[in-house]
Design an enzyme around this catalytic site. Structure first.
Site, PDB file in Angstrom:
ATOM      1  N   GLN A 101       0.827  -1.197   0.000  1.00  0.00           N
ATOM      2  CA  GLN A 101       0.000   0.000   0.000  1.00  0.00           C
ATOM      3  C   GLN A 101       0.866   1.255   0.000  1.00  0.00           C
ATOM      4  OE1 GLN A 101      -2.285   2.523  -0.361  1.00  0.00           O
ATOM      5  NE2 GLN A 101      -3.768   1.095   0.481  1.00  0.00           N
TER       6      GLN A 101
ATOM      7  N   ARG B 286     -11.729   2.237   2.437  1.00  0.00           N
ATOM      8  CA  ARG B 286     -13.063   1.638   2.494  1.00  0.00           C
ATOM      9  C   ARG B 286     -13.095   0.461   3.471  1.00  0.00           C
ATOM     10  NH1 ARG B 286     -13.253   0.484  -3.528  1.00  0.00           N
ATOM     11  NH2 ARG B 286     -11.242   1.536  -3.515  1.00  0.00           N
TER      12      ARG B 286
ATOM     13  N   GLU C  47      -8.107   0.455   0.865  1.00  0.00           N
ATOM     14  CA  GLU C  47      -7.840   0.333   2.298  1.00  0.00           C
ATOM     15  C   GLU C  47      -8.703   1.276   3.130  1.00  0.00           C
ATOM     16  OE1 GLU C  47      -4.187   0.249   5.553  1.00  0.00           O
ATOM     17  OE2 GLU C  47      -3.763   0.100   3.407  1.00  0.00           O
TER      18      GLU C  47
END
Length: 299
Positions: free
Chosen positions: A54, A98, A96
């Site tokens: 991420q 959400r 991420e």
């Protein structure tokens, strides 16, 4: 009998199929893969691991609370994207915020778009998707570009094609990573803009960078004012151009100078250029002195 059981298992729906060990799907070529991969499935939140690739590292709490309130009211409208790791185990590719907001409101399942991808593909998908979002700060975007270079070995031209950005735009983001870490943090926290950062990066000395950064914050300087401040600093450190003195093509010796003094009755100044040209300056102290020199010249 076995066929009846199999049909019953398939009839339990896609979510049930994912939890059936006999139908564990590990590649796009596996049986029933077409029913799952590329489809939106309701997944258990606990079965979804956070993506270690991420690119986002900052999550605004107020924004997250707003999203959580929206999800509580309307549900999760936009599915997240995951990749299948193992039996009933998935890894987040994108979404991420959400997922975090869904956990905040107590959801136990979320709609997810399922992919099968290796680490590089997962990283590439996560980075490219996040770069195209509008809520990443400039440093997060720059770090994402740098990871595409370091870990996927993409060139700036390849990145330009993947993310739909000009190569010059990508280069401008990457240059921000040369800023002092304090200034990078200032950009991430919103104290200064990317425009301020692009102006400061033109200064190599990081101590001077931080000095200017502090002036921007304390004096609330605009980007244009920052650019002027940087230009003034750069002008101040430029070496002063000194003109080399040209050597005279010949010299007037003392006897020659003395001859002029004896003739005009006053000290004269003789200047000779490198090309042989020059001038003789004859000073006078009054109109009477001037007329005296004229008479000497006329003979």
């Amino acid at each position: 009998m076995a066929k009846a059981i199999k049909k019953q298992a398939l009839g339990r729906g896609l979510s049930a199929l994912l939890k059936d060990p006999e139908n564990d799907i590990k590649s796009i070529g596996d049986k029933n893969a077409d029913k799952l991969v590329g489809n939106i499935i309701e997944l258990d939140i606990e079965a979804i691991a956070i993506n270690p690739f991420q690119p986002r590292s900052n999550f605004n709490e107020d924004s997250l609370q707003e999203l959580a309130s929206s999800i509580k009211e309307l549900g999760l409208i936009q599915p997240i994207t995951v990749r299948k790791l193992d039996f009933n185990k998935y890894q987040l590719i994108s979404g991420e915020r959400r997922l975090r907001a869904s956990k905040m409101v107590g959801l136990t399942t979320v709609p997810a778009y399922i992919r099968i991808a290796n680490d590089n593909e997962s990283l590439l998908m996560a980075l490219v998707e996040n770069i195209q979002r509008h809520d990443l700060d400039p440093i997060e975007i720059a770090l994402s570009y740098q990871r595409l270079i370091d870990e996927i070995q993409l060139t700036q031209e390849q990145m330009s094609e993947r993310v739909g950005k000009k190569r010059s735009t990508i280069a401008n983001y990457l240059r921000l990573l040369k800023l002092d870490p304090i200034i990078q943090t200032g950009i991430r926290d919103g104290f200064i803009s990317m425009g301020h950062g692009r102006a400061i990066i033109n200064i190599e000395n990081q101590d001077v960078q931080t000095d200017i950064y502090q002036k921007i914050v304390s004096q609330n300087l605009s980007v244009r004012e920052t650019e002027a401040l940087v230009k003034n600093y750069q002008d101040s450190i430029k070496p002063t151009a000194t003109k080399a003195k040209k050597t005279a093509s010949f010299k007037v010796d003392d006897e020659q100078k003395k001859a002029f003094v004896n003739f005009f009755g006053s000290k004269i100044d003789v200047k000779i250029a490198g090309n042989g040209k020059g001038k003789i300056t004859i000073p006078f102290h009054s109109e009477e002195d001037f007329n005296r020199i004229i008479k000497l010249i006329k003979g």
